[in-house]
Design a protein around this motif. Structure first.
Motif, PDB file in Angstrom:
ATOM      1  N   MET A  26      37.366 -17.662 -40.413  1.00  0.00           N
ATOM      2  CA  MET A  26      37.285 -19.106 -40.628  1.00  0.00           C
ATOM      3  C   MET A  26      35.838 -19.556 -40.837  1.00  0.00           C
ATOM      4  O   MET A  26      35.547 -20.427 -41.635  1.00  0.00           O
ATOM      5  CB  MET A  26      37.902 -19.841 -39.432  1.00  0.00           C
ATOM      6  N   ASP A  27      34.885 -18.931 -40.072  1.00  0.00           N
ATOM      7  CA  ASP A  27      33.476 -19.309 -40.205  1.00  0.00           C
ATOM      8  C   ASP A  27      32.970 -19.124 -41.627  1.00  0.00           C
ATOM      9  O   ASP A  27      32.242 -19.950 -42.153  1.00  0.00           O
ATOM     10  CB  ASP A  27      32.624 -18.473 -39.254  1.00  0.00           C
ATOM     11  N   ALA A  28      33.372 -18.014 -42.255  1.00  0.00           N
ATOM     12  CA  ALA A  28      32.955 -17.770 -43.642  1.00  0.00           C
ATOM     13  C   ALA A  28      33.480 -18.867 -44.557  1.00  0.00           C
ATOM     14  O   ALA A  28      32.774 -19.345 -45.441  1.00  0.00           O
ATOM     15  CB  ALA A  28      33.463 -16.405 -44.100  1.00  0.00           C
TER      16      ALA A  28
ATOM     17  N   LEU B 113      48.449 -32.634 -49.711  1.00  0.00           N
ATOM     18  CA  LEU B 113      49.569 -31.991 -50.407  1.00  0.00           C
ATOM     19  C   LEU B 113      49.067 -30.950 -51.397  1.00  0.00           C
ATOM     20  O   LEU B 113      49.656 -29.880 -51.544  1.00  0.00           O
ATOM     21  CB  LEU B 113      50.411 -33.052 -51.135  1.00  0.00           C
ATOM     22  N   GLU B 114      47.972 -31.264 -52.070  1.00  0.00           N
ATOM     23  CA  GLU B 114      47.410 -30.335 -53.051  1.00  0.00           C
ATOM     24  C   GLU B 114      46.927 -29.049 -52.381  1.00  0.00           C
ATOM     25  O   GLU B 114      47.089 -27.953 -52.936  1.00  0.00           O
ATOM     26  CB  GLU B 114      46.264 -30.992 -53.814  1.00  0.00           C
ATOM     27  N   VAL B 115      46.356 -29.167 -51.192  1.00  0.00           N
ATOM     28  CA  VAL B 115      45.909 -27.979 -50.462  1.00  0.00           C
ATOM     29  C   VAL B 115      47.096 -27.073 -50.128  1.00  0.00           C
ATOM     30  O   VAL B 115      47.022 -25.855 -50.258  1.00  0.00           O
ATOM     31  CB  VAL B 115      45.152 -28.371 -49.173  1.00  0.00           C
ATOM     32  N   VAL B 116      48.211 -27.679 -49.711  1.00  0.00           N
ATOM     33  CA  VAL B 116      49.420 -26.905 -49.388  1.00  0.00           C
ATOM     34  C   VAL B 116      49.920 -26.168 -50.626  1.00  0.00           C
ATOM     35  O   VAL B 116      50.226 -24.968 -50.586  1.00  0.00           O
ATOM     36  CB  VAL B 116      50.525 -27.830 -48.834  1.00  0.00           C
ATOM     37  N   VAL B 117      49.995 -26.896 -51.748  1.00  0.00           N
ATOM     38  CA  VAL B 117      50.483 -26.294 -52.998  1.00  0.00           C
ATOM     39  C   VAL B 117      49.554 -25.168 -53.455  1.00  0.00           C
ATOM     40  O   VAL B 117      50.005 -24.092 -53.849  1.00  0.00           O
ATOM     41  CB  VAL B 117      50.605 -27.378 -54.100  1.00  0.00           C
ATOM     42  N   LYS B 118      48.252 -25.406 -53.400  1.00  0.00           N
ATOM     43  CA  LYS B 118      47.289 -24.382 -53.812  1.00  0.00           C
ATOM     44  C   LYS B 118      47.377 -23.144 -52.919  1.00  0.00           C
ATOM     45  O   LYS B 118      47.233 -22.016 -53.400  1.00  0.00           O
ATOM     46  CB  LYS B 118      45.873 -24.942 -53.792  1.00  0.00           C
ATOM     47  N   SER B 119      47.590 -23.354 -51.629  1.00  0.00           N
ATOM     48  CA  SER B 119      47.716 -22.224 -50.705  1.00  0.00           C
ATOM     49  C   SER B 119      48.910 -21.355 -51.081  1.00  0.00           C
ATOM     50  O   SER B 119      48.822 -20.121 -51.076  1.00  0.00           O
ATOM     51  CB  SER B 119      47.862 -22.729 -49.264  1.00  0.00           C
ATOM     52  N   LEU B 120      50.015 -21.993 -51.424  1.00  0.00           N
ATOM     53  CA  LEU B 120      51.196 -21.245 -51.875  1.00  0.00           C
ATOM     54  C   LEU B 120      50.901 -20.495 -53.168  1.00  0.00           C
ATOM     55  O   LEU B 120      51.304 -19.335 -53.333  1.00  0.00           O
ATOM     56  CB  LEU B 120      52.378 -22.205 -52.081  1.00  0.00           C
TER      57      LEU B 120
ATOM     58  N   SER C 251      40.198 -27.708 -46.993  1.00  0.00           N
ATOM     59  CA  SER C 251      40.355 -27.432 -48.417  1.00  0.00           C
ATOM     60  C   SER C 251      39.941 -26.017 -48.796  1.00  0.00           C
ATOM     61  O   SER C 251      40.758 -25.088 -48.813  1.00  0.00           O
ATOM     62  CB  SER C 251      39.580 -28.470 -49.238  1.00  0.00           C
ATOM     63  N   VAL C 252      38.665 -25.846 -49.124  1.00  0.00           N
ATOM     64  CA  VAL C 252      38.200 -24.539 -49.589  1.00  0.00           C
ATOM     65  C   VAL C 252      38.350 -23.477 -48.513  1.00  0.00           C
ATOM     66  O   VAL C 252      38.777 -22.350 -48.793  1.00  0.00           O
ATOM     67  CB  VAL C 252      36.730 -24.619 -50.048  1.00  0.00           C
ATOM     68  N   SER C 253      38.022 -23.830 -47.264  1.00  0.00           N
ATOM     69  CA  SER C 253      38.109 -22.839 -46.186  1.00  0.00           C
ATOM     70  C   SER C 253      39.543 -22.390 -45.952  1.00  0.00           C
ATOM     71  O   SER C 253      39.803 -21.217 -45.664  1.00  0.00           O
ATOM     72  CB  SER C 253      37.505 -23.401 -44.898  1.00  0.00           C
ATOM     73  N   THR C 254      40.505 -23.314 -46.085  1.00  0.00           N
ATOM     74  CA  THR C 254      41.915 -22.953 -45.935  1.00  0.00           C
ATOM     75  C   THR C 254      42.327 -21.964 -47.013  1.00  0.00           C
ATOM     76  O   THR C 254      42.970 -20.945 -46.731  1.00  0.00           O
ATOM     77  CB  THR C 254      42.815 -24.207 -46.006  1.00  0.00           C
ATOM     78  N   LEU C 255      41.957 -22.260 -48.261  1.00  0.00           N
ATOM     79  CA  LEU C 255      42.300 -21.358 -49.366  1.00  0.00           C
ATOM     80  C   LEU C 255      41.643 -19.999 -49.174  1.00  0.00           C
ATOM     81  O   LEU C 255      42.237 -18.953 -49.465  1.00  0.00           O
ATOM     82  CB  LEU C 255      41.861 -21.978 -50.694  1.00  0.00           C
ATOM     83  N   PHE C 256      40.420 -20.016 -48.677  1.00  0.00           N
ATOM     84  CA  PHE C 256      39.694 -18.763 -48.427  1.00  0.00           C
ATOM     85  C   PHE C 256      40.445 -17.903 -47.400  1.00  0.00           C
ATOM     86  O   PHE C 256      40.674 -16.710 -47.609  1.00  0.00           O
ATOM     87  CB  PHE C 256      38.289 -19.092 -47.916  1.00  0.00           C
TER      88      PHE C 256
ATOM     89  N   ALA D  72      32.593 -23.799 -47.802  1.00  0.00           N
ATOM     90  CA  ALA D  72      32.873 -25.225 -48.029  1.00  0.00           C
ATOM     91  C   ALA D  72      31.586 -26.045 -48.009  1.00  0.00           C
ATOM     92  O   ALA D  72      31.413 -26.968 -48.798  1.00  0.00           O
ATOM     93  CB  ALA D  72      33.851 -25.736 -46.970  1.00  0.00           C
ATOM     94  N   ASN D  73      30.668 -25.701 -47.113  1.00  0.00           N
ATOM     95  CA  ASN D  73      29.386 -26.423 -47.036  1.00  0.00           C
ATOM     96  C   ASN D  73      28.541 -26.200 -48.283  1.00  0.00           C
ATOM     97  O   ASN D  73      27.936 -27.131 -48.815  1.00  0.00           O
ATOM     98  CB  ASN D  73      28.619 -25.978 -45.795  1.00  0.00           C
ATOM     99  N   TYR D  74      28.492 -24.947 -48.760  1.00  0.00           N
ATOM    100  CA  TYR D  74      27.756 -24.653 -49.988  1.00  0.00           C
ATOM    101  C   TYR D  74      28.377 -25.390 -51.171  1.00  0.00           C
ATOM    102  O   TYR D  74      27.679 -25.893 -52.058  1.00  0.00           O
ATOM    103  CB  TYR D  74      27.746 -23.145 -50.266  1.00  0.00           C
ATOM    104  N   LEU D  75      29.696 -25.443 -51.178  1.00  0.00           N
ATOM    105  CA  LEU D  75      30.412 -26.131 -52.250  1.00  0.00           C
ATOM    106  C   LEU D  75      30.064 -27.612 -52.261  1.00  0.00           C
ATOM    107  O   LEU D  75      29.849 -28.200 -53.322  1.00  0.00           O
ATOM    108  CB  LEU D  75      31.921 -25.942 -52.068  1.00  0.00           C
TER     109      LEU D  75
END
Length: 272
Positions: free
Chosen positions: A1-3, A140-147, A61-66, A8-11
């Protein structure tokens, strides 16, 4: 999760630098001049939406997808491919297509449109419009992207790159700029010329050009429109601040139309 959090911070730093550059270019050479009052109001509302959404979405967002990609991508379609340029390109193409489909559905589902219409409620069109989203729309978009990440089988680092490119293009194609040769460029990428039509007041025009990065999807599925919109934004949907923006998602256009017929409107026939 830390990564994921570090990414996300760099983004965020990258997006803000791009935002500043586009904002300066808009001041120097705007495509269209909007009234000072509406522009200031739009800027304040959009920026506050970004700040609020980012507090909630920063880690999600980004961290979840990561994290999802790191743990579950081995189930996906591209899992059998060796990590390299071919897999990276295919991942980007499939990811971009997934976002195109989600964007299309967001316009044609009444339940999803109630949140996505917040983005279209801006009466101006400039780089901060790319920040104007309802937090539920983003969740909702984060959920869809994760799938999609799991189905595609994307490498975690590639997912982050895809998100960086996507966010950069969201800012780019909302900018109030004229890009040299952009009509030709628009046959490859979504440009301000194409996306401006997507923010037209007319539904026949704003139900088009759903691409985020690649414009090929609109060509393939017949959703491309090359028009110069007469007006930007939605007729009955308006917000003067972030709180109103958030609440608009819970008022349908039908209910709003009924209210407007009952309540006096400034400059209308019911005005006293």
């Amino acid at each position: 999760m830390d990564a994921g959090v570090h990414v996300a911070n760099y983004l965020l730093v990258f997006v803000m630098a791009l935002f500043a550059l586009l904002l300066i270019m808009e001041v120097l050479r705007p495509y269209k001049k909007f009234s000072g009052r509406s522009l200031k109001q739009s800027f304040a509302t959009n920026t506050s939406a970004f700040i609020f959404n980012n507090i909630i979405m920063g880690v999600l967002s980004v961290s979840t997808l990561f994290v999802v990609a790191a743990r579950y991508s081995h189930y996906g379609l591209l899992n059998g491919l060796e990590s390299g340029p071919l897999k990276w390109i295919l991942t980007f193409i499939l990811f971009d297509f997934s976002v195109y489909v989600w964007h299309f559905i967001g316009h044609h589902s009444e339940s999803l449109w109630r949140f996505h219409k917040i983005h279209h409620s801006d009466k101006s069109f400039h780089v901060t419009t790319g920040f104007r989203f309802h937090v539920f729309d983003e969740l909702l978009e984060v959920v869809v992207k994760s799938l999609c990440v799991v189905v595609i089988g994307a490498d975690a680092n590639v997912v982050v790159v895809c998100e960086v490119i996507r966010m950069a293009f969201v800012l780019f194609h909302h900018s109030n700029l004229v890009i040299p040769g952009e009509r030709w460029l628009s046959y490859i990428f979504i440009t301000p010329f194409l996306h401006r039509a997507h923010h037209s007041t007319l539904r026949s025009e704003h139900d088009s050009n759903y691409g985020i990065v690649l414009s090929v999807w609109d060509l393939i599925f017949g959703t491309r429109k090359e028009v110069v919109p007469e007006k930007i934004g939605l007729e009955m949907i308006e917000a003067e601040n972030f709180v109103q923006l958030f609440c608009l998602a819970f008022i349908t256009e039908r209910r709003l139309a009924r209210l407007l017929h009952v309540l006096p409107r400034r400059g209308g026939r019911n005005s006293s």
